[in-house]
Enzyme design. Structure first.
Site, PDB file in Angstrom:
ATOM      1  N   ASN A  57       0.800  -1.225   0.000  1.00 31.50           N
ATOM      2  CA  ASN A  57       0.000   0.000   0.000  1.00 31.50           C
ATOM      3  C   ASN A  57       0.836   1.280   0.000  1.00 31.50           C
ATOM      4  O   ASN A  57       0.292   2.370  -0.178  1.00 31.50           O
ATOM      5  CB  ASN A  57      -0.939   0.004   1.208  1.00 31.50           C
ATOM      6  N   LYS A  59       3.840   4.095  -1.155  1.00 26.50           N
ATOM      7  CA  LYS A  59       4.321   4.686  -2.396  1.00 26.50           C
ATOM      8  C   LYS A  59       5.666   4.084  -2.789  1.00 26.50           C
ATOM      9  O   LYS A  59       6.375   3.558  -1.959  1.00 26.50           O
ATOM     10  CB  LYS A  59       4.483   6.204  -2.240  1.00 26.50           C
ATOM     11  N   LYS A  61       6.332   1.923  -5.624  1.00 31.52           N
ATOM     12  CA  LYS A  61       6.395   0.664  -6.381  1.00 31.52           C
ATOM     13  C   LYS A  61       6.868   0.899  -7.809  1.00 31.52           C
ATOM     14  O   LYS A  61       7.807   0.261  -8.271  1.00 31.52           O
ATOM     15  CB  LYS A  61       5.018  -0.013  -6.361  1.00 31.52           C
ATOM     16  N   THR A  62       6.218   1.820  -8.490  1.00 33.56           N
ATOM     17  CA  THR A  62       6.629   2.147  -9.853  1.00 33.56           C
ATOM     18  C   THR A  62       7.971   2.857  -9.852  1.00 33.56           C
ATOM     19  O   THR A  62       8.829   2.605 -10.705  1.00 33.56           O
ATOM     20  CB  THR A  62       5.569   3.031 -10.532  1.00 33.56           C
ATOM     21  N   THR A  63       8.189   3.737  -8.885  1.00 33.59           N
ATOM     22  CA  THR A  63       9.450   4.479  -8.823  1.00 33.59           C
ATOM     23  C   THR A  63      10.640   3.536  -8.692  1.00 33.59           C
ATOM     24  O   THR A  63      11.668   3.716  -9.360  1.00 33.59           O
ATOM     25  CB  THR A  63       9.429   5.455  -7.639  1.00 33.59           C
ATOM     26  N   ARG A  71      18.779   1.806 -14.823  1.00 36.54           N
ATOM     27  CA  ARG A  71      20.032   1.040 -14.804  1.00 36.54           C
ATOM     28  C   ARG A  71      20.193   0.235 -16.093  1.00 36.54           C
ATOM     29  O   ARG A  71      21.278   0.171 -16.678  1.00 36.54           O
ATOM     30  CB  ARG A  71      20.051   0.080 -13.606  1.00 36.54           C
ATOM     31  N   PHE A 113      -8.105   5.179 -14.222  1.00 35.11           N
ATOM     32  CA  PHE A 113      -8.566   4.340 -13.125  1.00 35.11           C
ATOM     33  C   PHE A 113     -10.026   3.952 -13.313  1.00 35.11           C
ATOM     34  O   PHE A 113     -10.801   4.670 -13.949  1.00 35.11           O
ATOM     35  CB  PHE A 113      -8.381   5.064 -11.793  1.00 35.11           C
ATOM     36  N   TRP A 115     -12.561   4.061 -11.461  1.00 35.86           N
ATOM     37  CA  TRP A 115     -13.590   5.012 -11.006  1.00 35.86           C
ATOM     38  C   TRP A 115     -13.728   6.205 -11.951  1.00 35.86           C
ATOM     39  O   TRP A 115     -14.687   6.948 -11.875  1.00 35.86           O
ATOM     40  CB  TRP A 115     -13.301   5.491  -9.591  1.00 35.86           C
ATOM     41  N   GLU A 150       1.438  -1.415 -12.799  1.00 35.98           N
ATOM     42  CA  GLU A 150       0.068  -1.479 -12.269  1.00 35.98           C
ATOM     43  C   GLU A 150      -0.725  -2.703 -12.748  1.00 35.98           C
ATOM     44  O   GLU A 150      -1.943  -2.742 -12.617  1.00 35.98           O
ATOM     45  CB  GLU A 150      -0.718  -0.194 -12.600  1.00 35.98           C
TER      46      GLU A 150
END
Length: 219
Positions: A57, A59, A61-63, A71, A113, A115, A150
């Protein structure tokens, strides 16, 4: 499934135990530790294509995945980034990575998203089309790294079947890497992965302070 974390705690225990040692005792202890580490490294597998999962949960993950992308580009490898769910955004990373257009292929094929779209059938259709495009890169030996950004969200929402994803990434070339990001990674995907990192949320400026997503931080 039990996860062996002994490698993670060894250094912490060594630091605690080293407190209060004399300089000579500390030097001997570190020498023994170096011998153990050197032996482990010498016996390690030189290279292996990895299945990598960034979930949780918190912040980042993508970063974190984009750090691996950077690399790989630095080593001259070809990379593909495929965005699930976030495709309606135009992230700053896409602009920066355009500098490596000969090495990098970037596809943002989602429509936002769930929603925002408010159309489940359309979301499923787009997610499945994105997955089929992803398979082209996963199976292509020219690409050293493929980032499925994602995709875990698409799995969590039922847009994709986890058994199809596992079967798909199993087709990758032996030395290539695949990264799958997003919260809520299913246990089946975690079980087949080589490297799994869970980002833990402690505090968030939107949740605690109502601060909107900001340029340079979230996008």
């Amino acid at each position: 499934m039990a996860i062996d974390k002994s490698w993670e705690t060894t250094s912490d225990a060594a630091v605690i135990e080293a407190a209060g040692l004399t300089d000579e005792q500390y030097q001997k202890k570190m020498q023994r530790r170096k011998e153990v580490q050197d032996k482990r490294i010498s016996e390690a597998i030189p290279e292996k294509g990895l299945i990598i999962v960034n979930t949780g949960n918190g912040k980042g993950k993508t970063t974190a995945a984009l750090g691996m992308v950077l690399r790989s580009l630095g080593h001259g490898y070809k990379v593909a980034i495929i965005q699930f769910i976030k495709g309606a955004w135009e992230p700053a990373e896409k602009k920066v990575f355009s500098m490596w257009e000969e090495q990098l292929e970037f596809y943002a094929m989602g429509e936002g998203f769930t929603w925002e779209t408010q159309n489940r059938d359309r979301d499923i259709q787009i997610a499945q089309a994105t997955w089929q495009k992803s398979l082209e890169y996963i199976c292509n030996p020219d690409f050293q790294l493929v980032l499925l950004d994602e995709i875990n969200i698409a799995l969590k929402l039922g847009y994709l079947a986890v058994e199809d994803i596992i079967a798909g990434i199993a087709q990758k070339p032996v030395q290539s890497h695949v990264i799958l990001t997003g919260r809520g990674a299913p246990k089946e995907l975690i079980a087949c992965a080589d490297l799994v990192t869970e980002m833990t949320l402690i505090k968030h400026p939107f949740r605690e302070q109502g601060v909107k997503a900001q340029a340079g931080i979230e996008f």
